[in-house]
Design a protein around this motif. Structure first.
Motif, PDB file in Angstrom:
ATOM      1  N   PHE A 191      46.027  47.395  38.735  1.00 38.95           N
ATOM      2  CA  PHE A 191      46.545  46.501  38.697  1.00 38.95           C
ATOM      3  C   PHE A 191      46.033  45.061  39.517  1.00 38.95           C
ATOM      4  O   PHE A 191      46.447  44.397  39.041  1.00 38.95           O
ATOM      5  CB  PHE A 191      48.116  46.527  39.295  1.00 38.95           C
ATOM      6  N   PHE A 192      45.109  46.165  40.614  1.00 39.83           N
ATOM      7  CA  PHE A 192      44.367  45.265  41.497  1.00 39.83           C
ATOM      8  C   PHE A 192      43.108  44.584  40.422  1.00 39.83           C
ATOM      9  O   PHE A 192      42.723  43.490  40.322  1.00 39.83           O
ATOM     10  CB  PHE A 192      43.973  45.215  42.346  1.00 39.83           C
ATOM     11  N   PHE A 193      42.757  45.052  39.143  1.00 44.58           N
ATOM     12  CA  PHE A 193      42.401  44.437  38.151  1.00 44.58           C
ATOM     13  C   PHE A 193      42.480  43.598  37.093  1.00 44.58           C
ATOM     14  O   PHE A 193      41.312  42.727  36.878  1.00 44.58           O
ATOM     15  CB  PHE A 193      41.365  45.783  37.393  1.00 44.58           C
ATOM     16  N   ARG A 194      43.524  43.934  36.937  1.00 41.59           N
ATOM     17  CA  ARG A 194      44.326  42.524  35.995  1.00 41.59           C
ATOM     18  C   ARG A 194      44.629  41.393  36.541  1.00 41.59           C
ATOM     19  O   ARG A 194      44.187  40.915  36.263  1.00 41.59           O
ATOM     20  CB  ARG A 194      46.001  43.356  35.521  1.00 41.59           C
ATOM     21  N   MET A 195      45.186  41.355  38.119  1.00 36.49           N
ATOM     22  CA  MET A 195      44.700  40.560  38.576  1.00 36.49           C
ATOM     23  C   MET A 195      43.726  39.996  38.786  1.00 36.49           C
ATOM     24  O   MET A 195      44.104  38.701  38.649  1.00 36.49           O
ATOM     25  CB  MET A 195      44.982  40.869  40.248  1.00 36.49           C
ATOM     26  N   ALA A 196      42.294  40.412  39.228  1.00 32.02           N
ATOM     27  CA  ALA A 196      41.845  39.803  39.460  1.00 32.02           C
ATOM     28  C   ALA A 196      40.577  38.890  37.563  1.00 32.02           C
ATOM     29  O   ALA A 196      40.109  38.095  38.013  1.00 32.02           O
ATOM     30  CB  ALA A 196      39.761  40.575  39.655  1.00 32.02           C
ATOM     31  N   SER A 197      41.130  39.894  36.848  1.00 33.70           N
ATOM     32  CA  SER A 197      40.675  39.172  35.834  1.00 33.70           C
ATOM     33  C   SER A 197      41.732  37.802  35.415  1.00 33.70           C
ATOM     34  O   SER A 197      41.329  37.021  34.562  1.00 33.70           O
ATOM     35  CB  SER A 197      41.000  40.231  34.496  1.00 33.70           C
ATOM     36  N   ARG A 198      43.229  38.177  35.397  1.00 39.26           N
ATOM     37  CA  ARG A 198      43.937  37.421  35.291  1.00 39.26           C
ATOM     38  C   ARG A 198      43.868  35.867  36.358  1.00 39.26           C
ATOM     39  O   ARG A 198      43.548  33.993  35.950  1.00 39.26           O
ATOM     40  CB  ARG A 198      45.084  37.328  35.568  1.00 39.26           C
ATOM     41  N   LEU A 199      42.879  36.202  37.936  1.00 43.85           N
ATOM     42  CA  LEU A 199      43.326  34.676  38.619  1.00 43.85           C
ATOM     43  C   LEU A 199      42.190  35.268  39.045  1.00 43.85           C
ATOM     44  O   LEU A 199      41.576  35.947  40.066  1.00 43.85           O
ATOM     45  CB  LEU A 199      44.658  35.159  39.262  1.00 43.85           C
ATOM     46  N   ARG A 200      41.069  33.852  39.258  1.00 45.81           N
ATOM     47  CA  ARG A 200      39.849  34.351  40.267  1.00 45.81           C
ATOM     48  C   ARG A 200      40.393  34.352  41.685  1.00 45.81           C
ATOM     49  O   ARG A 200      39.463  35.089  42.691  1.00 45.81           O
ATOM     50  CB  ARG A 200      38.934  33.134  39.637  1.00 45.81           C
ATOM     51  N   PRO A 201      40.462  33.496  42.299  1.00 45.12           N
ATOM     52  CA  PRO A 201      40.645  33.104  43.144  1.00 45.12           C
ATOM     53  C   PRO A 201      40.996  34.344  43.994  1.00 45.12           C
ATOM     54  O   PRO A 201      42.223  35.002  43.397  1.00 45.12           O
ATOM     55  CB  PRO A 201      41.847  32.303  43.335  1.00 45.12           C
ATOM     56  N   SER A 202      41.230  34.357  45.235  1.00 46.67           N
ATOM     57  CA  SER A 202      41.258  36.262  45.895  1.00 46.67           C
ATOM     58  C   SER A 202      42.136  35.399  46.457  1.00 46.67           C
ATOM     59  O   SER A 202      42.455  36.533  46.864  1.00 46.67           O
ATOM     60  CB  SER A 202      40.191  36.464  46.299  1.00 46.67           C
ATOM     61  N   THR A 203      42.338  34.540  47.679  1.00 47.38           N
ATOM     62  CA  THR A 203      42.568  34.740  48.688  1.00 47.38           C
ATOM     63  C   THR A 203      43.412  34.284  48.598  1.00 47.38           C
ATOM     64  O   THR A 203      43.923  32.799  47.852  1.00 47.38           O
ATOM     65  CB  THR A 203      41.694  33.815  49.866  1.00 47.38           C
ATOM     66  N   PRO A 204      45.144  33.614  49.461  1.00 48.88           N
ATOM     67  CA  PRO A 204      45.789  33.303  49.379  1.00 48.88           C
ATOM     68  C   PRO A 204      45.972  32.171  49.479  1.00 48.88           C
ATOM     69  O   PRO A 204      46.180  31.181  47.990  1.00 48.88           O
ATOM     70  CB  PRO A 204      47.091  33.467  50.835  1.00 48.88           C
ATOM     71  N   GLU A 205      45.413  30.890  50.079  1.00 47.23           N
ATOM     72  CA  GLU A 205      45.337  29.505  49.782  1.00 47.23           C
ATOM     73  C   GLU A 205      44.525  29.743  48.956  1.00 47.23           C
ATOM     74  O   GLU A 205      44.775  28.168  48.164  1.00 47.23           O
ATOM     75  CB  GLU A 205      43.561  29.239  51.716  1.00 47.23           C
ATOM     76  N   GLU A 206      43.625  30.352  48.431  1.00 49.54           N
ATOM     77  CA  GLU A 206      42.690  29.937  46.894  1.00 49.54           C
ATOM     78  C   GLU A 206      43.631  29.548  45.669  1.00 49.54           C
ATOM     79  O   GLU A 206      43.548  28.901  44.721  1.00 49.54           O
ATOM     80  CB  GLU A 206      41.215  30.451  46.754  1.00 49.54           C
ATOM     81  N   VAL A 207      44.559  30.662  45.810  1.00 49.35           N
ATOM     82  CA  VAL A 207      45.536  30.927  44.980  1.00 49.35           C
ATOM     83  C   VAL A 207      46.419  29.641  44.900  1.00 49.35           C
ATOM     84  O   VAL A 207      46.504  29.424  43.665  1.00 49.35           O
ATOM     85  CB  VAL A 207      46.482  32.051  45.062  1.00 49.35           C
ATOM     86  N   VAL A 208      47.211  29.421  45.678  1.00 52.57           N
ATOM     87  CA  VAL A 208      47.958  28.595  46.337  1.00 52.57           C
ATOM     88  C   VAL A 208      47.105  27.076  45.678  1.00 52.57           C
ATOM     89  O   VAL A 208      47.424  26.099  44.952  1.00 52.57           O
ATOM     90  CB  VAL A 208      48.260  27.756  47.593  1.00 52.57           C
ATOM     91  N   ARG A 209      46.060  26.799  45.906  1.00 52.40           N
ATOM     92  CA  ARG A 209      45.049  25.522  45.837  1.00 52.40           C
ATOM     93  C   ARG A 209      45.030  25.265  44.072  1.00 52.40           C
ATOM     94  O   ARG A 209      44.922  24.113  43.456  1.00 52.40           O
ATOM     95  CB  ARG A 209      43.736  25.791  46.261  1.00 52.40           C
ATOM     96  N   SER A 210      44.788  27.022  43.417  1.00 47.98           N
ATOM     97  CA  SER A 210      44.470  26.768  42.252  1.00 47.98           C
ATOM     98  C   SER A 210      45.993  26.491  41.402  1.00 47.98           C
ATOM     99  O   SER A 210      46.043  25.395  40.426  1.00 47.98           O
ATOM    100  CB  SER A 210      44.523  28.091  41.505  1.00 47.98           C
ATOM    101  N   ILE A 211      47.109  26.832  41.942  1.00 46.06           N
ATOM    102  CA  ILE A 211      48.357  26.748  41.758  1.00 46.06           C
ATOM    103  C   ILE A 211      48.541  24.867  41.553  1.00 46.06           C
ATOM    104  O   ILE A 211      48.738  24.334  40.313  1.00 46.06           O
ATOM    105  CB  ILE A 211      49.277  27.443  41.975  1.00 46.06           C
TER     106      ILE A 211
END
Length: 332
Positions: free
Chosen positions: A3-23
């Protein structure tokens, strides 16, 4: 693949801040870049967000990460971007977005619901969602989002008391059956989820509400008429609404509506109308105008009641009908 490998492959940002900034950046780009490319980025990011906060069916999401993402989404005003850009999105990403919306609104962070509070401070988002019922493409999506909001009493109260609420009396008669039915479901939730809120609203908007509702009961559209009558018969007879019912059953204008509906060509409508009509008759404190209206229509009413269709084995309805007939016959 984990699961976590799929996450990494689909969404590069790793921290919540980076995830939301990308969105956030992908949503803002909808209005500044090539639309097709921007939509692709939004779709990818929303799909990844869905996996992060709900899992993939095999691995549960990291709850601490979900809460951190929820906080960031509120902090960065991404909730507003979700709502305002709904009309620009495709079917798949709208579906994922609604799924995320429902999860995010349920997240409790430090004893408070972050996304609920955000919407409470941006109530115009609710008006926007109500207005989206006019858009065939996104009506059902906004309906799901609204019903999630209505679970909170202050948000339901706002919609009830806003000008947007009256739009539901139009929406339930829309020609698109699915949208009209969805609007009715939202309308019902507004009037049944929070007893105190509804009692206060109807106490101060009684005449306005029932004037509009009476139009639904007289609608030329059979489905509208049937659904409106069914809901009214259930709503008025619920214990929390007893004060509204007591007010309703002393008004001749509403008695006349029930008498007309007892003549309807639909068996179901006639039976629902009977369940409200019987309360007018059974009321031990009937005002004189109600008694006079019943006397004036007595012959016709007795005929309608004798011919009221009942199902085999429905002894309770038969007994109630006989009692109401007897009471009408005794009126003087």
């Amino acid at each position: 693949m984990s699961f976590f490998f799929r996450m990494a492959s689909r969404l590069r940002p790793s921290t919540p801040e980076e995830v939301v900034r990308s969105i956030k950046d992908s949503f803002l780009a909808l209005h500044t870049r090539t639309h097709a490319k921007a939509l692709e980025e939004v779709e990818k990011n929303v799909s990844s967000l869905r996996l992060l906060i709900s899992g993939d069916g095999e691995v549960e999401p990291n709850q601490e990460q979900v809460l951190q993402i929820t906080l960031e989404i509120c902090k960065e005003d991404v909730i507003s971007l979700f709502v305002q850009n709904l009309p620009s999105l495709g079917w798949t990403v709208r579906k994922d977005l609604v799924h995320c919306w429902c999860i995010l609104l349920r997240q409790k962070v430090d004893e408070s619901y972050c996304c609920f509070q955000y919407i409470e401070n941006h109530l115009e988002l609710l008006d926007f969602l109500v207005g989206c019922y006019k858009n065939v493409d996104i009506a059902l999506n906004c309906g799901n989002m609204l019903r999630e909001c209505i679970k909170y009493p202050t948000l339901a109260k706002y919609i009830l008391e806003s000008g947007s609420f009256e739009l539901f009396f139009e929406y339930v008669e829309l020609p698109n059956f699915d949208i009209a039915s969805d609007a009715l479901n939202t309308f019902k939730d507004l009037l049944t989820k929070h007893e105190i809120v509804v009692a206060e609203f109807l106490g101060s908007h009684y005449d306005q509400f029932f004037e509009l509702y009476s139009r639904l009961l007289s609608s030329a559209n059979y489905v509208t008429r049937r659904q409106a009558m069914k809901f009214l018969s259930e709503f008025l007879l619920e214990a929390p609404n007893s004060q509204i019912m007591k007010r309703y059953i002393v008004e001749v204008r509403f008695l006349n509506i029930m008498i007309n509906l007892l003549k309807d060509s639909s068996k179901n409508i006639r039976i629902c109308a009977f369940h409200v009509f019987k309360v007018f008759v059974a009321n031990p404190n009937k005002p004189r105008p109600i008694i006079e209206a019943l006397l004036e229509n007595r012959r016709e009413l007795l005929k309608l009641l004798h011919n009221l269709p009942t199902s085999k084995g429905d002894d309770e309805l038969d007994e109630e009908k006989d009692l109401i007939i007897q009471q009408i016959q005794k009126l003087a």
